[in-house]
Every structure is written in structure tokens, then in C-alpha cells.
Scaffold this active site. Structure first.
Site, PDB file in Angstrom:
ATOM      1  N   GLU A 173       1.023  -1.598   0.358  1.00 13.45           N
ATOM      2  CA  GLU A 173      -0.019  -0.212   0.243  1.00 13.45           C
ATOM      3  C   GLU A 173       0.403   1.520  -0.079  1.00 13.45           C
ATOM      4  O   GLU A 173       0.227   1.868  -0.374  1.00 13.45           O
ATOM      5  CB  GLU A 173      -0.793   0.119   1.172  1.00 13.45           C
ATOM      6  CG  GLU A 173      -2.604  -1.462   1.135  1.00 13.45           C
ATOM      7  CD  GLU A 173      -2.847  -0.917  -0.089  1.00 13.45           C
ATOM      8  OE1 GLU A 173      -3.944  -0.317   0.328  1.00 13.45           O
ATOM      9  OE2 GLU A 173      -2.758  -0.579  -1.172  1.00 13.45           O
TER      10      GLU A 173
ATOM     11  N   THR B  67      -7.565   8.279  -6.137  1.00  6.44           N
ATOM     12  CA  THR B  67      -7.236   8.221  -4.874  1.00  6.44           C
ATOM     13  C   THR B  67      -6.838   9.890  -4.549  1.00  6.44           C
ATOM     14  O   THR B  67      -7.611  10.733  -3.381  1.00  6.44           O
ATOM     15  CB  THR B  67      -6.377   7.424  -4.341  1.00  6.44           C
ATOM     16  OG1 THR B  67      -6.956   6.345  -4.609  1.00  6.44           O
ATOM     17  CG2 THR B  67      -6.776   7.558  -3.408  1.00  6.44           C
TER      18      THR B  67
END
Length: 320
Positions: free
Chosen positions: A134, A187
Site C-alpha cells: 500500500e 485517490t
């Protein structure tokens, strides 16, 4: 020629829904599908080799630029192992959907490598390694997607310093209906529009909703879950980036959803319900909103599963 035993494993890790309305950045749950698969085997020479990436175009096979390579290398380094690994990634889920695509790849890689190495880490300990994927994918080592993908059910991330991940399981039957409008929503954009300060009145409502949702899950109280699945702060700002969001949410609630919101950073929209029948009714209602809009969609119905990542294949075979 000598016979050589060679072991490989393949792991499957599911998509996830993060934020879950009032649980921004601290709550997520697993889906049954879609998901990603990672195949792994040892190789005698050091380093990580990604020999195949299938199911999606544009992902690098460079192990320093692909989340599965970063996860695997961190595990080898921490275990002081000198041999290398060959990995293959099959993407079974869309990239940029808000369903934890990079998290599924990271979780599958961590679990596959761990199994191949004799399970030196518990599944919960693998959260830290999956978070490295991530970090590469989004610049932030967050756990609200990788933790439920690894552990299944609902997972609360209480804090990061130190990391405190709390598996809540699935105390009652819950089904997710997910609609993915196939639009690009980065995002970085979804986060950039968020205000950095929260009015006290809205904060109090949000904390009450999160506490109510936790209590509803643990008390097996669908009514309390329904009253608590509301986002007072972030959804009003983010929903403007998703075409027809309000209409989809209204349709889902009318069809019987306990609650409806944005999955992760979007653009996927999720709704929770207490039965498979209602979940399919909700999916159909959500799809109708987009019919004729010119925007293609993908839809999923999944029971919230107790188990997250799992091995789908593990073999020792012989070559001559």
C-alpha cells in the site's frame, strides 16, 4: 538427470470495502469476490522475479514497482533469507475501483510467500508486510484494506503507533451489493477535496455513528446498524465526484439496504443488507439507475465472509 522437487503455492485474496460510511480510514470489511491470485515458488538465485502479470494491462513486472515484489522482498529481508522468489500475479479485480485492488495483490503475495516459507508469521503479522504494498501504491502504509483482505470479516484499525488491528469477524449475516461505475477517479483527487478541519457538531455525530455501528455488529442488532451507517463528514464532499451517487443511494435504501456509501475513495458504491435475496434486489436497483447513462458498470453481490485470504493451490511436483 537428477529429479528435483519444486514447491509452489497460490493464494487468493479478496476485494474489500474500506471506510464503511462512518469508519473513515479505520474500518473495512472483506468480500468473497472479486479478488487477486499470487503464485510463488523459491529460486536458488537471490532477488525477486515477477515472471507473469495477467488479467490487467499496464502493471509493471519490475519487482521494485509492483506491490507483490515489494511485499515479498520485505519478508525475505526480515527473515535474512538468501534465496530468491519467483512470483506471478493474476488480477481478478479492476484497478482504481475503490475496492482495494492493490491491497488484494499485497495480501495474496504476503500469504503465498508466508506459506511457501513454512508460515513464519501469523496472518495478523502479515498485515505489516501487506501494508508495504500500500505504501508503494498510494504513498501511505494504511491497513483498512489489507487487514480485512487478510483476516476476513470486519476489521477495525484502532491506531498505527503502534499498529493496533482488531478483527471483529462477522457476528451476523450481512451481504454486500457493490456497483462499480467504470470511470476514472484518482485517490489523490478524492482525498484532496477533503477539508482538514471537522466541525465539532458533525464530529460528535460521526463518533456516535461509528460507536453505534460497532455495537450493532457485536449485539447483532440490524436496526442499530441501519441507524449508524451514515457518513456525516466525508460523503457529502466526495459524492459529487461520482455521477448519479445520490440516485443510486436512494434506490439502494428503497430496495431494503441497511445503509449505502462510497467504497474506499470511490467510485464504487456499496450497500449492506441482511440477506442474499435483498442484496440482489439492491444490485438490480442500483444498476437501473445507470442504465442509459452511457457509463458502463460492473456489479457484485457477496456475503461478508469470515475468511479473507486463502490458499487455492499448493503442490510439490517433480521434474526430470
Amino acid at each position: 538427470m537428477d529429479k528435483q522437487e519444486e514447491q509452489f503455492v497460490k493464494a487468493y485474496a479478496p476485494a474489500t470495502v474500506a471506510n464503511v460510511c462512518c469508519g473513515f480510514d479505520v474500518l473495512g470489511f472483506a468480500l468473497d469476490a472479486p479478488g487477486d491470485e499470487v503464485w510463488a515458488r523459491k529460486k536458488e538465485t537471490p532477488g525477486i522475479l515477477i515472471s507473469a502479470v495477467t488479467g490487467v494491462e499496464g502493471l509493471s513486472a519490475d519487482p521494485t514497482l509492483n506491490v507483490i515484489g515489494v511485499v515479498a522482498q520485505k519478508m525475505l529481508t526480515d527473515l535474512n533469507l538468501e534465496h530468491g522468489l519467483e512470483l506471478q500475479l493474476h488480477k481478478g479485480m479492476p484497478v482504481g475501483s475503490g475496492l482495494g485492488s492493490s491491497a488484494a495483490s499485497s495480501a495474496a503475495a504476503a500469504f503465498a510467500v508466508n506459506a511457501l516459507l513454512g508460515n513464519p508469521f501469523t496472518t495478523q503479522e502479515l498485515v505489516v508486510y501487506a501494508m508495504e504494498g500500500e505504501r508503494l501504491a498510494s504513498g501511505s502504509a494504511h491497513a483498512d484494506n489489507v487487514a480485512p483482505s487478510l483476516l476476513g470479516g470486519f476489521v477495525l484499525v484502532r491506531g498505527y503507533d503502534p499498529l493496533d488491528v482488531i478483527p471483529l469477524g462477522v457476528p451476523l449475516d450481512l451481504y454486500a451489493s457493490v456497483l462499480y461505475p467504470q470511470i476514472e477517479l484518482k485517490t489523490s483527487l478524492s482525498r484532496s477535496i477533503l477539508k482538514q478541519e471537522i466541525p465539532l457538531k458533525k464530529g460528535i455525530k460521526q463518533w456516535g455513528n461509528l460507536a453505534g455501528l460497532m455495537a450493532g455488529l457485536l449485539m447483532k442488532d440490524y436496526g442499530l446498524i441501519r441507524r449508524s451507517l451514515h457518513d456525516e463528514i466525508f460523503e457529502p464532499e466526495r459524492s459529487v465526484l461520482i455521477p448519479l451517487f445520490k440516485q443510486v443511494k436512494d434506490a439502494a435504501l428503497k430496495a431494503g439496504a441497511l445503509g449505502c456509501g462510497i467504497s474506499g475513495s470511490g467510485p464504487s458504491i456499496f450497500a449492506l443488507s441482511p440477506s442474499a435475496e435483498v442484496a440482489h434486489d439492491i444490485k438490480n436497483a442500483m444498476e437501473k439507475v445507470y442504465a442509459g447513462s452511457g457509463i458502463e458498470t460492473k456489479s457484485y453481490v457477496s456475503k461478508v465472509p469470515e475468511q479473507g485470504v486463502r490458499l487455492v493451490e499448493q503442490s510439490i511436483y517433480q521434474t526430470v
